[in-house]
Design an enzyme around this catalytic site. Sequence first.
Site, PDB file in Angstrom:
ATOM      1  N   GLY A   1       0.793  -1.227   0.000  1.00 50.15           N
ATOM      2  CA  GLY A   1       0.000   0.000   0.000  1.00 50.15           C
ATOM      3  C   GLY A   1       0.821   1.272   0.000  1.00 50.15           C
TER       4      GLY A   1
ATOM      5  CG  ASP B   1     -24.703  27.341   6.693  1.00 51.58           C
ATOM      6  OD1 ASP B   1     -24.059  28.377   6.390  1.00 51.58           O
ATOM      7  OD2 ASP B   1     -24.294  26.202   6.464  1.00 51.58           O
TER       8      ASP B   1
ATOM      9  CE  LYS C   1     -26.027  23.923   8.228  1.00 52.32           C
ATOM     10  NZ  LYS C   1     -25.284  23.333   7.114  1.00 52.32           N
TER      11      LYS C   1
ATOM     12  CG  ASP D   1     -22.732  25.925   1.004  1.00 51.61           C
ATOM     13  OD1 ASP D   1     -21.844  26.506   1.668  1.00 51.61           O
ATOM     14  OD2 ASP D   1     -23.417  24.994   1.473  1.00 51.61           O
TER      15      ASP D   1
END
Length: 325
Positions: free
Chosen positions: A52, A182, A205, A231
């Site tokens: 990996g 938001d 929210k 956003d």
Amino acid sequence: MQHNHRMELFACDASKDFACRVVEELNKIERLDNDERPYHIGDMTVTRFSDGEFQPQYNESVRGASVYIIQSTIPPTDNLMELLLAIDAAKRASADTVVAVIPYFGWARQDRKDRPRVAIGAKLVANLLTAAGADRVMTCDLHADQIQGFFDIPVDHVSGSWVFLPMLRKMKIKDLAIAAPDMGGAKKANLYSKALGTPMIICHKVRVRANVVGSITAIGEVEGKNIVIIDDMIDTAGTLCKAADVLMDMGALSVRACATHGMLSGDAVQRIHDSSLKEVFITDTIPHPELEGDPKIRILSMAAVFASIIDKVYNYEAISPEFDK
């Protein structure tokens, strides 16, 4: 002012297509000397091992060069690690300066301790980039502006408004209103509202837990408006779709959205297709080749913007006029 060091551009795996578009835009800028070759993506390979691990290697000299490494640090964490190793390799190969060009800066939502015993991931990533040897960072629409202060090296913070505002002006939407999804997005929405001369709406929210929104209410004149929600990112699209439904229920004529980074995790794409959103505009800071030709999700390119900033920084020119757009 003539640069003393040649520019070399490299792309890590997550942003190779974006990097190619940046190079194309760079070569459109009429600045190259007659004896200078056009810019190109440098030859870098990543050797991957069976356990990996992986190791980037430059297959051409970067000694004395200004090296620009383009990579969005989107999940998985291998993309961040690949960028860090590429920066380290460039420094150890005697590059004069190394600039990390990060269209999407991962871990930006971890910008503070909002709960006990949590990490501040954005600060940790800033420290890692500096420790690896980055001399400068270029990025786009950080989730929180104060993340720039996490760095002790220069940060060029590009705005998605540089592509969204011209598009919205060209669309000439009647009865347009800009909405923040938001309270935290009010500053960004206010920028668009002022630039376009439109009223602004703020959605409030209540979040039950991460990625789960309980309720949304809207503050401002909604009825009879064609609304564009602004956003910095779309993750699961839960907040966005719920906000669009609330605005439509309050009498909006239509709801669109502009979000710089389209993470679109989980069922986000299907959620958008099933929602009352008319159109959603994202940029190519995060690759989504599967969305080409999508009937509702449109992708705008930030490549020309990054090419312009890279060109100005490399040639010692002020980029402050770009920030005034």
